[in-house]
Scaffold this active site. Structure first.
Site, PDB file in Angstrom:
ATOM      1  N   ASN A 212      32.085  61.362  92.363  1.00 42.35           N
ATOM      2  CA  ASN A 212      31.593  61.560  91.004  1.00 42.35           C
ATOM      3  C   ASN A 212      30.896  60.286  90.534  1.00 42.35           C
ATOM      4  O   ASN A 212      30.851  59.292  91.259  1.00 42.35           O
ATOM      5  CB  ASN A 212      32.730  61.980  90.059  1.00 42.35           C
ATOM      6  CG  ASN A 212      33.792  60.912  89.960  1.00 42.35           C
ATOM      7  OD1 ASN A 212      33.557  59.833  89.426  1.00 42.35           O
ATOM      8  ND2 ASN A 212      34.984  61.201  90.504  1.00 42.35           N
ATOM      9  N   ASP A 281      39.550  66.157  91.244  1.00 39.81           N
ATOM     10  CA  ASP A 281      40.637  67.137  91.118  1.00 39.81           C
ATOM     11  C   ASP A 281      40.877  67.887  92.425  1.00 39.81           C
ATOM     12  O   ASP A 281      41.978  68.368  92.675  1.00 39.81           O
ATOM     13  CB  ASP A 281      40.310  68.135  90.005  1.00 39.81           C
ATOM     14  CG  ASP A 281      40.439  67.492  88.627  1.00 39.81           C
ATOM     15  OD1 ASP A 281      41.301  66.613  88.473  1.00 39.81           O
ATOM     16  OD2 ASP A 281      39.668  67.861  87.724  1.00 39.81           O
ATOM     17  N   LYS A 291      30.458  65.738 112.356  1.00 39.08           N
ATOM     18  CA  LYS A 291      29.506  66.121 111.309  1.00 39.08           C
ATOM     19  C   LYS A 291      29.278  67.634 111.353  1.00 39.08           C
ATOM     20  O   LYS A 291      28.997  68.204 112.420  1.00 39.08           O
ATOM     21  CB  LYS A 291      28.198  65.377 111.565  1.00 39.08           C
ATOM     22  CG  LYS A 291      27.189  65.569 110.474  1.00 39.08           C
ATOM     23  CD  LYS A 291      25.942  64.749 110.732  1.00 39.08           C
ATOM     24  CE  LYS A 291      24.872  65.176 109.757  1.00 39.08           C
ATOM     25  NZ  LYS A 291      23.551  64.767 110.188  1.00 39.08           N
ATOM     26  N   ILE A 310      47.897  62.205  89.215  1.00 36.62           N
ATOM     27  CA  ILE A 310      48.546  60.885  89.248  1.00 36.62           C
ATOM     28  C   ILE A 310      49.270  60.615  87.933  1.00 36.62           C
ATOM     29  O   ILE A 310      50.438  60.211  87.900  1.00 36.62           O
ATOM     30  CB  ILE A 310      47.503  59.781  89.538  1.00 36.62           C
ATOM     31  CG1 ILE A 310      46.742  60.111  90.831  1.00 36.62           C
ATOM     32  CG2 ILE A 310      48.179  58.413  89.640  1.00 36.62           C
ATOM     33  CD1 ILE A 310      45.574  59.198  91.134  1.00 36.62           C
ATOM     34  N   PHE A 326      42.446  58.794  80.055  1.00 37.72           N
ATOM     35  CA  PHE A 326      41.057  58.895  79.622  1.00 37.72           C
ATOM     36  C   PHE A 326      40.620  60.341  79.704  1.00 37.72           C
ATOM     37  O   PHE A 326      41.035  61.071  80.597  1.00 37.72           O
ATOM     38  CB  PHE A 326      40.150  58.037  80.521  1.00 37.72           C
ATOM     39  CG  PHE A 326      39.967  56.646  79.991  1.00 37.72           C
ATOM     40  CD1 PHE A 326      41.003  55.731  80.059  1.00 37.72           C
ATOM     41  CD2 PHE A 326      38.761  56.266  79.411  1.00 37.72           C
ATOM     42  CE1 PHE A 326      40.857  54.450  79.559  1.00 37.72           C
ATOM     43  CE2 PHE A 326      38.596  54.983  78.903  1.00 37.72           C
ATOM     44  CZ  PHE A 326      39.638  54.070  78.978  1.00 37.72           C
ATOM     45  N   LYS A 340      44.737  67.404  76.455  1.00 34.29           N
ATOM     46  CA  LYS A 340      45.185  66.621  77.626  1.00 34.29           C
ATOM     47  C   LYS A 340      46.329  65.703  77.265  1.00 34.29           C
ATOM     48  O   LYS A 340      47.264  65.517  78.049  1.00 34.29           O
ATOM     49  CB  LYS A 340      44.033  65.765  78.165  1.00 34.29           C
ATOM     50  CG  LYS A 340      43.263  66.461  79.252  1.00 34.29           C
ATOM     51  CD  LYS A 340      42.080  65.671  79.737  1.00 34.29           C
ATOM     52  CE  LYS A 340      41.060  66.669  80.250  1.00 34.29           C
ATOM     53  NZ  LYS A 340      39.811  66.081  80.619  1.00 34.29           N
TER      54      LYS A 340
HETATM   55  N1  CTP Z   1      43.943  62.044  86.306  1.00 34.87           N
HETATM   56  C1  CTP Z   1      44.935  61.749  87.217  1.00 34.87           C
HETATM   57  N2  CTP Z   1      45.040  62.474  88.362  1.00 34.87           N
HETATM   58  C2  CTP Z   1      44.205  63.501  88.606  1.00 34.87           C
HETATM   59  C3  CTP Z   1      43.217  63.839  87.664  1.00 34.87           C
HETATM   60  C4  CTP Z   1      43.099  63.073  86.531  1.00 34.87           C
HETATM   61  O1  CTP Z   1      45.702  60.823  86.993  1.00 34.87           O
HETATM   62  N3  CTP Z   1      44.326  64.198  89.723  1.00 34.87           N
HETATM   63  C5  CTP Z   1      43.848  61.255  85.067  1.00 34.87           C
HETATM   64  C6  CTP Z   1      42.539  60.501  84.875  1.00 34.87           C
HETATM   65  O2  CTP Z   1      42.605  59.198  85.396  1.00 34.87           O
HETATM   66  C7  CTP Z   1      42.390  60.496  83.369  1.00 34.87           C
HETATM   67  C8  CTP Z   1      43.097  61.758  82.914  1.00 34.87           C
HETATM   68  O3  CTP Z   1      43.931  62.147  84.011  1.00 34.87           O
HETATM   69  O4  CTP Z   1      43.066  59.419  82.764  1.00 34.87           O
HETATM   70  C9  CTP Z   1      42.211  62.882  82.563  1.00 34.87           C
HETATM   71  O5  CTP Z   1      41.412  63.193  83.645  1.00 34.87           O
HETATM   72  P1  CTP Z   1      40.573  64.549  83.707  1.00 34.87           P
HETATM   73  O6  CTP Z   1      40.022  64.703  85.066  1.00 34.87           O
HETATM   74  O7  CTP Z   1      39.635  64.588  82.574  1.00 34.87           O
HETATM   75  O8  CTP Z   1      41.738  65.571  83.428  1.00 34.87           O
HETATM   76  P2  CTP Z   1      42.117  66.867  84.108  1.00 34.87           P
HETATM   77  O9  CTP Z   1      43.564  67.027  83.943  1.00 34.87           O
HETATM   78  O10 CTP Z   1      41.617  66.897  85.510  1.00 34.87           O
HETATM   79  O11 CTP Z   1      41.377  67.920  83.204  1.00 34.87           O
HETATM   80  P3  CTP Z   1      40.040  68.783  83.438  1.00 34.87           P
HETATM   81  O12 CTP Z   1      39.582  68.522  84.836  1.00 34.87           O
HETATM   82  O13 CTP Z   1      40.487  70.169  83.209  1.00 34.87           O
HETATM   83  O14 CTP Z   1      39.072  68.306  82.405  1.00 34.87           O
END
Ligand code: CTP
Length: 410
Positions: A212, A281, A291, A310, A326, A340
């Site tokens: 990303n 995610d 490959k 996490i 965040f 969240k």
């Molecule tokens: N985060 C995490 N572990 C993951 C995904 C996210 O610890 N597998 C943490 C990120 O570091 C951030 C927060 O969760 O502080 C929100 O991340 P985000 O990706 O926006 O949240 P999601 O729960 O994945 O929500 P969505 O994808 O539905 O927006």
């Protein structure tokens, strides 16, 4: 202002060549009066204005002037001196010294120490007013400031060269007060702050990955601000091209699962965890050993599986740290962030709008801090400035949590 924050503090005083060097002798006395332990390093040119013997007598410690002094290297080598220092103050700092410092030159003992030490660095410029106003000097100062170097003064007034203007060294009492003030800002001393930053890369095959657009800058700025505030900082960084901030312990990872392992290991002893990483995610169910080749004219389907959350796993720890998440959102920022905050059981969530040039790849950012007890907007500023404000909020929350825990025990 009280200078009590300096009691027992190990201060390395650098003195560079300029007529104001004579005031540095008085400064050594004043620092001593405030309780600091002082060691003095003179540049060769400073020693033309004031003798090492003067500083030795006033500080009660040997004075170093040269990188190549064999007997001194045997007693307290320059790296040891760099480690010994809890603060470095260069007063007076000449235009030439500031230029060398700004560009990372390390041709003499003092500049080497400045590069080799993780201690907060402060400079008190003193020079002729034209030299101070010169665009080169101002550009060097801006560069140093952007790296977190503290700049004390200069004052304006009549100068030794007969001119009047900005460029006078601050008075010794003012310098001691300025140094003491930075100590009072060290609100995270004795705390361990864990920060995750940057993207994660999920390998598809030996040459491709899912990633990303997170640059890691916000998380790195928070790590720098937490270290500035005196915290013991662990920074778990995804793949980014950023230098490690001074005084920060960095652990590099690539995938979400590697980040999970590194964060869980450090979280047990953390007082606060700031999850600024943009964690992927999903990851491919399997990583192809070779490959992946095109199959005729058809498309392809990649099967994904979910990564561990996490933050949720840290939140489930028995003695969990203060948790700051965040939420980078492209729409309905506050509503998504609030959801969240609740879903993940966080203490605070820092929400920001991304996309359309905002957020990930820009130098500036704005955040909205949302907690159960209210919303604090942090308007658009450099990521460094925002990071300082966020760290101030974290420090305040930790104090509040300590007070609540204390009250709970009473
Ligand atoms: N985060 C995490 N572990 C993951 C995904 C996210 O610890 N597998 C943490 C990120 O570091 C951030 C927060 O969760 O502080 C929100 O991340 P985000 O990706 O926006 O949240 P999601 O729960 O994945 O929500 P969505 O994808 O539905 O927006």
């Amino acid at each position: 202002m009280s200078a009590t924050g300096l009691a027992g503090r190990r201060v390395l005083l650098g003195v560079t060549g300029g007529i104001a060097a004579y005031k540095a002798a008085e400064l050594v006395r004043r620092l001593g009066d405030a309780g600091a332990q002082v060691r003095v390093v003179l540049t060769e040119n400073a020693a033309r204005f004031v003798t090492p013997l003067t500083f030795q007598a006033l500080s009660g410690n040997p004075v170093r002037t040269c990188l190549w002094d064999e007997s001194a290297e045997a007693a307290m080598g320059h790296i040891e001196l760099a480690r010994w220092a809890e603060d470095i103050l260069v007063a007076p700092a000449s235009a030439d010294f500031l230029a060398r410092l700004a560009h990372g030159l390390a041709g003499d003992l003092l500049t080497t120490l400045c590069l080799a030490s993780a201690a907060p660095l402060h400079v008190a410029p003193a020079m002729n007013q034209q030299m101070w106003a010169n665009a080169a000097t101002q550009a060097n100062l801006a560069l140093l400031r952007s790296r977190g170097v503290g700049v004390f003064g200069p004052a304006a007034g009549s100068q030794a060269c007969g001119e009047v203007g900005a460029g006078r060294l601050l008075e010794p009492d003012d310098l001691v007060a300025a140094l003491a003030a930075t100590r009072q800002l060290r609100r995270l001393a004795g705390r361990h702050v864990l920060i995750s930053a940057g993207p994660t890369y999920e390998d598809i095959d030996p040459v491709r990955f899912l990633g990303n657009r997170s640059s890691g800058r916000m998380g790195f700025a928070i790590a720098a601000a937490a270290a500035e505030a005196g915290a013991d900082v662990t920074l778990v960084a995804g793949p980014v091209h950023l230098a490690t901030p001074a005084g920060v312990n960095r652990i590099d990872v690539r995938s979400a699962r590697e980040m999970h392992a590194a964060v869980m290991a450090a979280a047990k002893r953390a007082d606060a965890y700031v999850a600024a990483a943009a964690v992927g995610d999903f990851r491919p169910l399997e990583i192809a050993a070779q490959k992946i080749k095109k199959q005729g004219d058809g498309g392809m389907t990649l099967q994904l599986t979910q990564n561990p959350d996490i933050l949720a796993d840290v939140a489930a720890l028995p003695r969990r740290p203060l948790l700051i998440g965040f939420a980078a959102e492209t729409e309905h920022v506050e509503a998504h962030a609030r959801a969240k905050l609740e879903r993940k059981g966080l203490d605070l969530i820092a929400a920001n709008q991304v996309g359309g040039g905002l957020g990930f790849e820009s130098e500036d950012n704005s955040l909205t801090l949302i907690g159960a007890d209210g919303v604090t907007p942090l308007p658009t500023a450099s990521k460094r400035e925002l990071a300082r404000q966020l760290v101030a909020v974290v420090a305040e929350r930790l104090l509040r949590r300590d007070a609540e825990r204390g009250a709970g025990r009473a």
